[in-house]
Design a protein around this motif. Structure first.
Motif, PDB file in Angstrom:
ATOM      1  N   VAL A  66       0.849  -1.188   0.000  1.00 18.90           N
ATOM      2  CA  VAL A  66       0.000   0.000   0.000  1.00 18.90           C
ATOM      3  C   VAL A  66       0.884   1.238   0.000  1.00 18.90           C
ATOM      4  O   VAL A  66       1.750   1.387   0.867  1.00 18.90           O
ATOM      5  CB  VAL A  66      -0.942   0.023   1.229  1.00 18.90           C
ATOM      6  N   LYS A  67       0.674   2.100  -0.979  1.00 19.41           N
ATOM      7  CA  LYS A  67       1.406   3.359  -1.056  1.00 19.41           C
ATOM      8  C   LYS A  67       0.425   4.518  -1.016  1.00 19.41           C
ATOM      9  O   LYS A  67      -0.749   4.371  -1.379  1.00 19.41           O
ATOM     10  CB  LYS A  67       2.230   3.419  -2.346  1.00 19.41           C
ATOM     11  N   GLY A  68       0.901   5.688  -0.603  1.00 21.48           N
ATOM     12  CA  GLY A  68       0.037   6.856  -0.513  1.00 21.48           C
ATOM     13  C   GLY A  68      -0.462   7.071   0.897  1.00 21.48           C
ATOM     14  O   GLY A  68       0.004   6.444   1.852  1.00 21.48           O
ATOM     15  N   PHE A  69      -1.452   7.947   1.047  1.00 19.79           N
ATOM     16  CA  PHE A  69      -2.014   8.255   2.355  1.00 19.79           C
ATOM     17  C   PHE A  69      -3.503   7.970   2.359  1.00 19.79           C
ATOM     18  O   PHE A  69      -4.100   7.749   1.304  1.00 19.79           O
ATOM     19  CB  PHE A  69      -1.722   9.707   2.742  1.00 19.79           C
ATOM     20  N   ARG A  70      -4.093   7.984   3.536  1.00 13.08           N
ATOM     21  CA  ARG A  70      -5.487   7.573   3.692  1.00 13.08           C
ATOM     22  C   ARG A  70      -6.409   8.348   2.746  1.00 13.08           C
ATOM     23  O   ARG A  70      -6.370   9.575   2.662  1.00 13.08           O
ATOM     24  CB  ARG A  70      -5.937   7.790   5.138  1.00 13.08           C
ATOM     25  N   GLY A  71      -7.230   7.585   2.032  1.00 13.07           N
ATOM     26  CA  GLY A  71      -8.127   8.180   1.058  1.00 13.07           C
ATOM     27  C   GLY A  71      -7.532   8.251  -0.329  1.00 13.07           C
ATOM     28  O   GLY A  71      -8.244   8.455  -1.310  1.00 13.07           O
ATOM     29  N   THR A  76      -0.896  -2.434  -4.639  1.00 15.71           N
ATOM     30  CA  THR A  76      -0.240  -3.201  -5.694  1.00 15.71           C
ATOM     31  C   THR A  76      -0.004  -4.632  -5.216  1.00 15.71           C
ATOM     32  O   THR A  76       0.264  -4.863  -4.036  1.00 15.71           O
ATOM     33  CB  THR A  76       1.111  -2.575  -6.082  1.00 15.71           C
ATOM     34  N   PRO A  77      -0.117  -5.610  -6.117  1.00 19.17           N
ATOM     35  CA  PRO A  77       0.097  -7.011  -5.728  1.00 19.17           C
ATOM     36  C   PRO A  77       1.507  -7.241  -5.195  1.00 19.17           C
ATOM     37  O   PRO A  77       2.459  -6.549  -5.571  1.00 19.17           O
ATOM     38  CB  PRO A  77      -0.125  -7.776  -7.032  1.00 19.17           C
ATOM     39  N   ALA A  78       1.632  -8.225  -4.310  1.00 16.17           N
ATOM     40  CA  ALA A  78       2.935  -8.588  -3.746  1.00 16.17           C
ATOM     41  C   ALA A  78       2.934 -10.074  -3.417  1.00 16.17           C
ATOM     42  O   ALA A  78       1.874 -10.695  -3.295  1.00 16.17           O
ATOM     43  CB  ALA A  78       3.223  -7.763  -2.491  1.00 16.17           C
ATOM     44  N   GLU A  79       4.115 -10.621  -3.282  1.00 17.93           N
ATOM     45  CA  GLU A  79       4.228 -12.021  -2.888  1.00 17.93           C
ATOM     46  C   GLU A  79       3.649 -12.192  -1.488  1.00 17.93           C
ATOM     47  O   GLU A  79       3.912 -11.381  -0.595  1.00 17.93           O
ATOM     48  CB  GLU A  79       5.687 -12.482  -2.909  1.00 17.93           C
ATOM     49  N   GLY A  80       2.884 -13.242  -1.277  1.00 16.23           N
ATOM     50  CA  GLY A  80       2.240 -13.454   0.008  1.00 16.23           C
ATOM     51  C   GLY A  80       3.197 -13.981   1.069  1.00 16.23           C
ATOM     52  O   GLY A  80       4.113 -14.750   0.774  1.00 16.23           O
ATOM     53  N   VAL A  81       2.983 -13.529   2.295  1.00 17.99           N
ATOM     54  CA  VAL A  81       3.748 -14.018   3.443  1.00 17.99           C
ATOM     55  C   VAL A  81       2.764 -14.271   4.581  1.00 17.99           C
ATOM     56  O   VAL A  81       1.876 -13.448   4.829  1.00 17.99           O
ATOM     57  CB  VAL A  81       4.825 -13.015   3.916  1.00 17.99           C
ATOM     58  N   LEU A  82       2.900 -15.394   5.243  1.00 20.66           N
ATOM     59  CA  LEU A  82       2.081 -15.726   6.413  1.00 20.66           C
ATOM     60  C   LEU A  82       2.996 -15.839   7.619  1.00 20.66           C
ATOM     61  O   LEU A  82       3.978 -16.586   7.592  1.00 20.66           O
ATOM     62  CB  LEU A  82       1.335 -17.045   6.188  1.00 20.66           C
TER      63      LEU A  82
END
Length: 456
Positions: A66-71, A76-82
Motif C-alpha cells: 500500500v502506497k500513498g495516504f489515507r483516502g 499493488t500485488p505482492a508475494e504473500g507471506v504468512l
C-alpha cells in the motif's frame, strides 16, 4: 397434534412451498441500497480489503503493498507471506522436524518457539489428553453417524461439555486446559467419526487407540489405516499440511466466528462448535473437495492430459459456464486475500512433488501443473490482472488423496489443524477483548400500522 408419517421428517411439503412463496414476497432487498447506505458487504472495503475490526498478535497475512495516504492509497500485488507470531511460516516448516504441528501450536498459543525440553513436555501433555471419555465412541459418535463428519465432530465437541467438571469457567488457566484437550482430541474425533460412518455403510469396523509416543500427524494416519502403517514421508507431508492450516489471521470466517462467539462470554465447547460450523461451509473449508471434483471432470473430458490445447479449450468452456458445474470458476485459482502468491501453496509444492514420486503419480501432477498454468493465464486475461495466486487448496486435495484420505475427511483435517489457531485467538479475545462484538444492520423495511386480525 399433527403426526408425522414415517420418513416425513425431511419432506418438502406443499405447505412448506407455499410458505416459501410468502417469504419471497416480503424479503427482497434492492442491491442498490447496499451502495446507498455504504454497507461493507462481507465486511470488506471497496478495494477488497477486510474492514479492520480488531487487533491480534497471533498471526499476520501480507498479500499486497500500500502506497500513498489515507483516502488516496494505491494497492499493488505482492508475494504473500504468512507469519505465526511474527515468524514466517516458511521458515517454521524449513526448520522443523518431527512434531512440526505441535511446535507451531506451541508458538501460536504462547508466542515463542519451544526449546527441545519445552516441546517434549508439550507433546507429552497433549498425549496425556488424547483419550476420549469412557464409552464416548459408543454413546456419542456411533449415534446417527453421517457422511458429513463436521456435524459429527460438532456434536462430539458439544457433548464433551457434559464430561467437564468446569465447562463454563472462562478463566484463562481453565480455557488453556480445555484448548489443549481439544487440540489433542480433534484428530481422534475426526477419524472415529469417519470409522462410524464407514461401519454404517457396510464396511468392517476397526478402532485403534492413539499411541502416546506419536505426533498428531502420525496418530492421524495410524488411526485411519487398518494396518496402522505409514511412511516417514507420508507423516512429514501431513505434519506440514497441519502447520500450514493451523492459522490464517483473525479475519478468516471461522476464526472471526470464534472471536464473535467468545466475546459473548460463552464456554469453550460452544465457541469451537461455532467455528466448526463456519469451517464446514463450502465457501470456507470445502474448496479442496471442489478442486478434486473439477480435476476428475477434466480427466473425463480431456483424456490426453498432456494436450494443452484441449485443456485450454475445456477451461475456457468452464469459465464460460458451459462445463463442469456451470459456475464459471476454476477452483483453487485466486484467493480472497493473496494477490501474487499463497505462501502456503509455495511451501507445499515441494512436498507434493516428493509424494507424487513416491506414489508414482507424476503424470497426474503434470495435469495439475498444466491446469494451474493455463487456468491462471485465462483468468488474468479475463480479469485484466497482472497477478493471480494459486490457493493451497488447489494441491491439498491431491495430497490427501495420495495419502489415502477419503474426501469425507478433507474438511475435518482442516479443523484438526485450525483448532490450534482458534484456541490461540479465543484466549486472546478473552484476555484483551472485553467488548461484545456487535456490528450494526440498517433496517430498510417501511414502518406500517398494525392491522387487527379480523381486518386482515
Amino acid at each position: 397434534m399433527i403426526r408425522l408419517e414415517e420418513n416425513a421428517y425431511s419432506a418438502i411439503t406443499p405447505a412448506i412451498l407455499s410458505l416459501k412463496e410468502q417469504w419471497e414476497k416480503k424479503n427482497f432487498i434492492d442491491p442498490r441500497l447496499y451502495k446507498e447506505y455504504n454497507v461493507k458487504r462481507g465486511l470488506r472495503n471497496e478495494d477488497g480489503r477486510g474492514v479492520l475490526s480488531g487487533l491480534t498478535r497471533v498471526a499476520e497475512i501480507q498479500s499486497y503493498k500500500v502506497k500513498g495516504f489515507r483516502g488516496h492509497e494505491v494497492i499493488t500485488p505482492a508475494e504473500g507471506v504468512l507469519y505465526y507470531r511474527g515468524i514466517d511460516v516458511r521458515k517454521i516448516v524449513e526448520g522443523s522436524g518431527r512434531c512440526a504441528f505441535e511446535e507451531a501450536a506451541y508458538l501460536l498459543l504462547f508466542g515463542e518457539l519451544p526449546n527441545r525440553e519445552q516441546l517434549e513436555d508439550f507433546c507429552g501433555q497433549l498425549a496425556s489428553y488424547r483419550t476420549l471419555p469412557t464409552n464416548f465412541f459408543r454413546d456419542v459418535i456411533m449415534k446417527a453417524p453421517t457422511a458429513d463428519l463436521m456435524n459429527t465432530m460438532q456434536r462430539g465437541v458439544l457433548t464433551l461439555f457434559c464430561y467437564d467438571d468446569k465447562p463454563n469457567d472462562i478463566g484463562l488457566e481453565n480455557v488453556l486446559r480445555q484448548s489443549l484437550q481439544l487440540i489433542s482430541n480433534m484428530p481422534v474425533l475426526a477419524i472415529y467419526a469417519y470409522q462410524a460412518f464407514r461401519y454404517f455403510q457396510g464396511d468392517s469396523l476397526f478402532i485403534h487407540t492413539p499411541d502416546p509416543e506419536l505426533s498428531a500427524a502420525e496418530n492421524f494416519l495410524r488411526l485411519l489405516r487398518e494396518d496402522r502403517t505409514y511412511t516417514e514421508l507420508e507423516a512429514r507431508v501431513l505434519d506440514v499440511a497441519l502447520v500450514l492450516h493451523a492459522d490464517h489471521g483473525g479475519g478468516n470466517n471461522s476464526t472471526f466466528t470464534n472471536h464473535v462467539v467468545t466475546s459473548s462470554g460463552t464456554d469453550t465447547y460452544s465457541a469451537v462448535a461455532a467455528a466448526l460450523a463456519s469451517l464446514k461451509g463450502p465457501r470456507h473449508g470445502g474448496a479442496n473437495s471442489k478442486v478434486m471434483m473439477m480435476i476428475d471432470d477434466i480427466k473425463t473430458h480431456v483424456p490426453d492430459w498432456e494436450d494443452q490445447d484441449r485443456i485450454r479449450d475445456y477451461l475456457t468452456k468452464m469459465l464460460d459456464g458451459e462445463a463442469f458445474d456451470g459456475s464459471g470458476l476454476i477452483y483453487g485459482l485466486g484467493h480472497a486475500v493473496y494477490t501474487k502468491s499463497d505462501p502456503r501453496c509455495e511451501v507445499f509444492r515441494n512436498y507434493v512433488q516428493r509424494l507424487a514420486v513416491e506414489k508414482g503419480r507424476q503424470r497426474e501432477l503434470s495435469l495439475y501443473a498444466n491446469v494451474e498454468r493455463i487456468g491462471k493465464e485465462l483468468l488474468m486475461a479475463r480479469r485484466n490482472k497482472t497477478a493471480l495466486s494459486t490457493n493451497i487448496d488447489f494441491y491439498s486435495g491431491f495430497v490427501y488423496e495420495m495419502l489415502g484420505l477419503p474426501t469425507e475427511l478433507y474438511t475435518p483435517l482442516f479443523a484438526v489443524a485450525r483448532i490450534a489457531g482458534w484456541s490461540a485467538h479465543r484466549m486472546e479475545e478473552l484476555s484483551v477483548g472485553g467488548k461484545l462484538i456487535r456490528p450494526r444492520y440498517e433496517c430498510v423495511e417501511e414502518h406500517r400500522s398494525y392491522v387487527p386480525r379480523e381486518n386482515r
